[in-house]
Each structure stands twice: as structure tokens, then as C-alpha cells.
Design a protein around this motif. Structure first.
Motif: not given
Length: 276
Positions: A270-271, A268, A52, A56-59, A205, A241-243
Motif C-alpha cells: 500500500d506504499s 499486499g 514486517t 507490505v502486508h502479509l497474511a 495483491v 486488508e490482506a487478512h
């Protein structure tokens, strides 16, 4: 007497049929057991947790082949590098059996171990390639490795025979990355793997997939990639959302009629990215 011979012949035929049926059942049970073992082996070697970082978003998503008999060596991975950046990999091992699943584990572990020495994607793939050759396996693997700096959104990537990844931005642009890749891992020594530099923009993304997601009897790899591009573009514009995007991409693989494993890795941001 003829009636007795006919009866004896019939009994012998039934006995043979019974024996063949029993052998077929045993082979089917052995095959089912091997498939279940390969699936569990493969799932057990995939990461349980993802790193995390702020913004940052990981899926990820993974599904075995539709036929249930072609379990291979697809994998995804994400981990924190010693310098705080994030290492990301996705790949596919040649073959569809327990050996392929086990070799996948060697590739993934090798990447992680060598990443503690160098996180530079091209050098890392080169060292992993030489390591796999030293192991003496006849298998090979395709792979993409990325190094993401969460603070800047800068992402460096290198490919070893793997299909290119998809990108999309919040302003409606999307496409397939046009970069130079190297050969698969485990074929020849001393190979070089060019590195390309990208920037993950706010709301953007990147989608990494294996062949099973975009190629199958009912869809060409070009059409499959176009499908992922459309999904990524919609998700980026809508701010999904990435998920949700990963789930949509893996569901889209059903239309491919894939005979291979399917793995998806979505990155992804988002900041606001700070320019270096």
C-alpha cells in the motif's frame, strides 16, 4: 441339549462381536491420535511470526482437510533474507500422514537454510531439490518461492510443480500468473526452475494457495482459481486488508469440498513503489 448349543453359539457370537468392537475402537483411537499428532506437528512447524516492512502486508491461513483424516504437508513461510528482501514460500508435500508432515518440515527448513546462501528463487529451488534427493526420501513436494523487494515492489518467483498464483490490482484487473514452472522437488537431480519477474503495484495483491483451496470433489482447479481471482479482484478494488482477503479465500475453500489441507498466503502493498 439343542437349546444349550444355541445359547452357547449366541454367547460365542456376542463375544466375537465384543472383541471386534473393541479392536475397532482401538484402531479408531489410534487413527485419531495419529491425526492429532500430525496436525500439531504441522502447526508447530509453521512460522509464528511474519516479517514486517513499510507498506507490505502479509497474511496467512491454514486449515486441515474437512474429513480430518487426510492431514498432509501443506505449508507457508515468510522470512527476511540477508539482503533485507523478503522470502516467501508455499507448498504441498505428497501424502497425508505424519511422514508427510515431517517431510514438510524438512523442505521448509531446507529452503530457509539455503536462502542464506542464495535468495535467487530458481537457484534456491534447484539446491533444495538436490538436498531433498540426498535425504533419500520417497516423498516429493510442490513449491513456489518468491523474493520480494519491499522498496521497489519487484518480486521474483519460481515454481516447482505448484499451481500458479493469483494477482489483482487496485484498478480492477486480476488474473492467474502465466509463468513457466519446473518439476516438483525431490524427483530428479539437476532440475532447472525458471524465474519470472513481477511488480507489486500500490494497492495490488498476490495470492498464493495450495491445491486444497481450489480443487476438490465439487470444484475443478480452474473454477477454484477463478473463484480466488474474483475474491482478489474485489479485495484490491475495495482496498480490503490482506487478512480479510486471506480469510475470504480460505472460507471459499469450504465450497470446494476439499479432501486436502488448505493454505493461503496473501502479499499486499500500500506504499508507493519506487522504480529501480
Amino acid at each position: 441339549m439343542p437349546r444349550k448349543r444355541s445359547t452357547d453359539d449366541g454367547d460365542e457370537l456376542l463375544a466375537r462381536l465384543g472383541s471386534l468392537t473393541a479392536q475397532a475402537r482401538e484402531r479408531a483411537e489410534l487413527q485419531r491420535t495419529q491425526v492429532e499428532l500430525a496436525i500439531e506437528l504441522q502447526r508447530g512447524m509453521l512460522p509464528r511470526d511474519l516479517p514486517t516492512a513499510p507498506g507490505v502486508h502479509l497474511a496467512v491461513r491454514y486449515t486441515p482437510a474437512n474429513l480430518g483424516l487426510n492431514v498432509g504437508g501443506d505449508w507457508y513461510d515468510a522470512f527476511t533474507l540477508p539482503d533485507g528482501r523478503i522470502g516467501l514460500s508455499i507448498g504441498d508435500v505428497q501424502g497425508h500422514n505424519i511422514e508427510a508432515a515431517a517431510f514438510m518440515g524438512q523442505v521448509r527448513v531446507g529452503l530457509r537454510a539455503l536462502a542464506s546462501v542464495t535468495g535467487e528463487p530458481g537457484e534456491l529451488l534447484g539446491r533444495t531439490n538436490d538436498l531433498l534427493l540426498a535425504l533419500g526420501s520417497e516423498l516429493f513436494a510442490t513449491c513456489t518461492f518468491m523474493r520480494l523487494d519491499p522498496a521497489t515492489g519487484v518480486l521474483e518467483s519460481a515454481r516447482a510443480g505448484h499451481i500458479p498464483f493469483v494477482w489483482a490490482t487496485a484498478d480492477g484487473k486480476s488474473g492467474v500468473v502465466d509463468d513457466e514452472g519446473g518439476p516438483p522437488l525431490g524427483i530428479d537431480k539437476g532440475m532447472e526452475f525458471p524465474v519470472t519477474r513481477h511488480r507489486l503495484a500500490t494497492g495490488g495483491v498476490f495470492v498464493l494457495v495450495t491445491d486444497g483451496v481450489v480443487e476438490g470433489p465439487s470444484l475443478s482447479i480452474e473454477a477454484g482459481l477463478d473463484q480466488v481471482v474474483r475474491l482478489a479482484g474485489i479485495a484490491a478494488v475495495a482496498g480490503l486488508e490482506a487478512h480479510a482477503l486471506a480469510a475470504a479465500v480460505i472460507k471459499g475453500a469450504e465450497s470446494v469440498g476439499h479432501e486436502d489441507d488448505a493454505a493461503v498466503l496473501v502479499v499486499g502493498l500500500d506504499s508507493p513503489a519506487q522504480h529501480p
